[in-house]
Write a protein that holds these residues in place. Structure first.
Motif, PDB file in Angstrom:
ATOM      1  N   LEU A   1       0.789  -1.288   0.091  1.00  0.00           N
ATOM      2  CA  LEU A   1       0.053  -0.017   0.088  1.00  0.00           C
ATOM      3  C   LEU A   1       0.866   1.244  -0.051  1.00  0.00           C
ATOM      4  O   LEU A   1       0.433   2.225  -0.775  1.00  0.00           O
TER       5      LEU A   1
ATOM      6  N   LEU B   1     -10.949   2.185  -2.532  1.00  0.00           N
ATOM      7  CA  LEU B   1      -9.969   1.227  -2.441  1.00  0.00           C
ATOM      8  C   LEU B   1     -10.659  -0.053  -2.434  1.00  0.00           C
ATOM      9  O   LEU B   1     -11.567  -0.256  -1.483  1.00  0.00           O
TER      10      LEU B   1
ATOM     11  N   VAL C   1      -4.886  -6.241   4.385  1.00  0.00           N
ATOM     12  CA  VAL C   1      -4.890  -5.120   3.701  1.00  0.00           C
ATOM     13  C   VAL C   1      -6.101  -4.013   4.045  1.00  0.00           C
ATOM     14  O   VAL C   1      -5.924  -2.823   4.101  1.00  0.00           O
TER      15      VAL C   1
ATOM     16  N   ALA D   1      -5.215  -0.255   5.153  1.00  0.00           N
ATOM     17  CA  ALA D   1      -6.069   0.780   4.467  1.00  0.00           C
ATOM     18  C   ALA D   1      -6.627   1.721   5.052  1.00  0.00           C
ATOM     19  O   ALA D   1      -6.742   3.002   5.092  1.00  0.00           O
TER      20      ALA D   1
ATOM     21  N   VAL E   1      -6.469  -3.895  -5.023  1.00  0.00           N
ATOM     22  CA  VAL E   1      -5.445  -4.624  -4.259  1.00  0.00           C
ATOM     23  C   VAL E   1      -6.027  -6.014  -4.511  1.00  0.00           C
ATOM     24  O   VAL E   1      -6.860  -6.442  -3.974  1.00  0.00           O
TER      25      VAL E   1
END
Length: 336
Positions: free
Chosen positions: A156, A170, A182, A186, A228
C-alpha cells in the motif's frame, strides 16, 4: 550463551499433503546466529505449495519466538522476544546499505524455504534477521507484522506514492489473511472507503467486521483509485484491472502459477495506470508497522487466529486447505 547440543523436533513436508516429524540434535549455535524457541509459527497460503511438493528443510516462515541461545558475534540478550525477517539479506549491497533489505541483490535463502523454518520447537536464524518485538506487543500480535501486515503495508505504501493524494476509494479482491490485513492497514492509513470482495461469504463478513464495505459491482469501469488483488485468481486480476480509474494503481499481492496478463482491449491501452508488485517489506518500515499493530493488531489477531500445537500441524493444514481455518497458529510445545 552458545549452548551445548539440544534435542529438537521439527516437521518435514514429504509432498502430497504428508507431514512427518523428526527429532534431531542441534549442536552449538553458529557464529552470528541465534537460537529461538518458537512461540508462534503461523500458517501461510504459500506453505500449501511446499505441502504439495515436499520440502528438504523444515517449513514455516511466519515465526515469533524467544532467544534461547546466541552464537559468537551475535549481540542479542537471552530471552529477547522477536519475529523473524525471512530474507537472509547480505547487509552489504547498495539496497541493504539504504535499508531496503527486501531488495537485497545477493540474498539466496528465505527462512522456511531454503533453510529451516519455524514448524519446530527451535530454529537457528541469523541474528540480523531477528526483529526485536516491543514489550507492549504480544508475540501472537507481533507475528502479524510479517506477511499479514508487513507485506500489506509495504504494498500500500508503494501504491500511495503513485497517487497525488490519499485514495478516496480502494478495493480489496480476496479476503484471506493477507487481504484482511490490507483492509485493516488501508483503514488505518486513512482511506475513506475500503470495499472488499470474496466469493466466500464468511471471509467477506470478516472484512466487513474490520471496517470494509461489500463490493457490489465488479463490472463497471472507473470506480477505484487503488485496487489490491490478493486472490491470485485470473478472474480477480481481471476485475482489479477493470474497475481502476485512469491514473490509479493496481497492487498485485496474490500469488499464482498462472502468468500475470494485462488486457489487450482499447480501454486498457488508453488508460494511464500503475501496476505495483511488491515483495515483503524493508526493515526501514518496521517502526511504522509496530504502530499499525498497536492500533489494530489485537483485533486482527482475534479475527484470524486459531491456536494449535505442533503435533496438530497436519490436521491444521487439512483444515486450512479446506478453508475451515483462516490463520492457524502453531504455538510452542517446547519447554522454556
Amino acid at each position: 550463551m552458545n549452548t551445548a547440543t539440544i534435542t529438537n523436533t521439527g516437521a518435514r513436508f514429504l509432498g502430497e499433503g504428508r507431514v512427518e516429524f523428526r527429532t534431531t540434535e542441534m549442536g552449538p549455535v553458529a557464529a552470528g546466529e541465534v537460537r529461538l524457541r518458537v512461540d508462534v509459527c503461523a500458517l501461510c497460503g504459500s506453505d500449501k505449495r511446499l505441502l504439495a511438493q515436499g520440502s528438504s528443510v523444515v517449513p514455516g516462515h511466519e515465526i515469533a519466538g524467544t532467544v534461547a541461545a546466541a552464537g559468537a558475534d551475535a549481540a542479542v540478550a537471552p530471552d529477547t522476544r522477536g519475529i523473524v525477517y525471512i530474507p537472509v539479506y547480505c547487509g552489504a549491497c547498495p539496497a541493504c546499505h539504504s535499508g531496503l533489505t527486501n531488495r537485497c541483490t545477493r540474498y539466496t535463502d528465505l527462512i522456511g524455504w531454503q533453510r529451516d523454518g519455524g514448524f519446530a520447537h527451535y530454529v537457528d536464524v541469523p541474528a540480523r534477521c531477528l526483529i526485536e518485538a516491543p514489550e507492549d506487543v504480544p508475540l501472537d500480535v507481533a507475528v502479524l507484522g510479517l506477511d499479514t501486515v508487513g507485506t500489506a503495508a509495504h504494498g500500500l505504501r508503494l501504491a500511495l506514492r503513485t497517487q497525488q493524494e490519499t485514495p478516496r476509494r480502494l478495493l480489496v479482491v480476496g479476503c484471506g489473511p493477507l487481504g484482511l490485513g490490507v483492509v485493516a492497514v488501508a483503514r488505518a492509513m486513512g482511506v475513506e472507503q475500503v470495499d472488499a470482495y470474496d466469493p466466500h461469504p464468511g471471509r467477506l463478513a470478516l472484512a466487513v467486521k474490520l471496517g470494509a464495505a461489500e463490493a457490489r459491482d465488479l463490472d463497471s469501469q472507473n470506480q477505484y483509485d487503488v485496487t489490491v488483488e490478493v486472490s491470485g485468481a485470473q478472474a480477480g486480476r481481471a476485475a482489479a484491472q477493470r474497475v481502476i480509474v485512469p491514473g490509479g494503481a493496481v497492487v498485485v499481492l496474490g500469488e499464482s502459477g498462472e502468468p500475470y496478463t494485462m488486457p489487450a482491449d482499447p480501454r486498457w491501452r488508453r488508460t494511464d495506470c500503475f501496476t505495483v508488485r511488491s515483495f515483503y517489506f524493508p526493515l526501514t518500515e518496521v517502526a511504522e508497522n509496530w504502530e499499525l499493530l498497536r492500533g489494530f493488531g489485537a483485533e486482527l489477531r482475534d479475527v484470524l487466529a486459531e491456536r494449535l500445537t505442533l503435533p496438530e500441524l497436519e490436521a491444521a493444514f487439512d483444515a486450512f486447505v479446506a478453508g475451515d481455518l483462516l490463520k492457524p497458529y502453531i504455538v510452542s510445545g517446547a519447554d522454556s
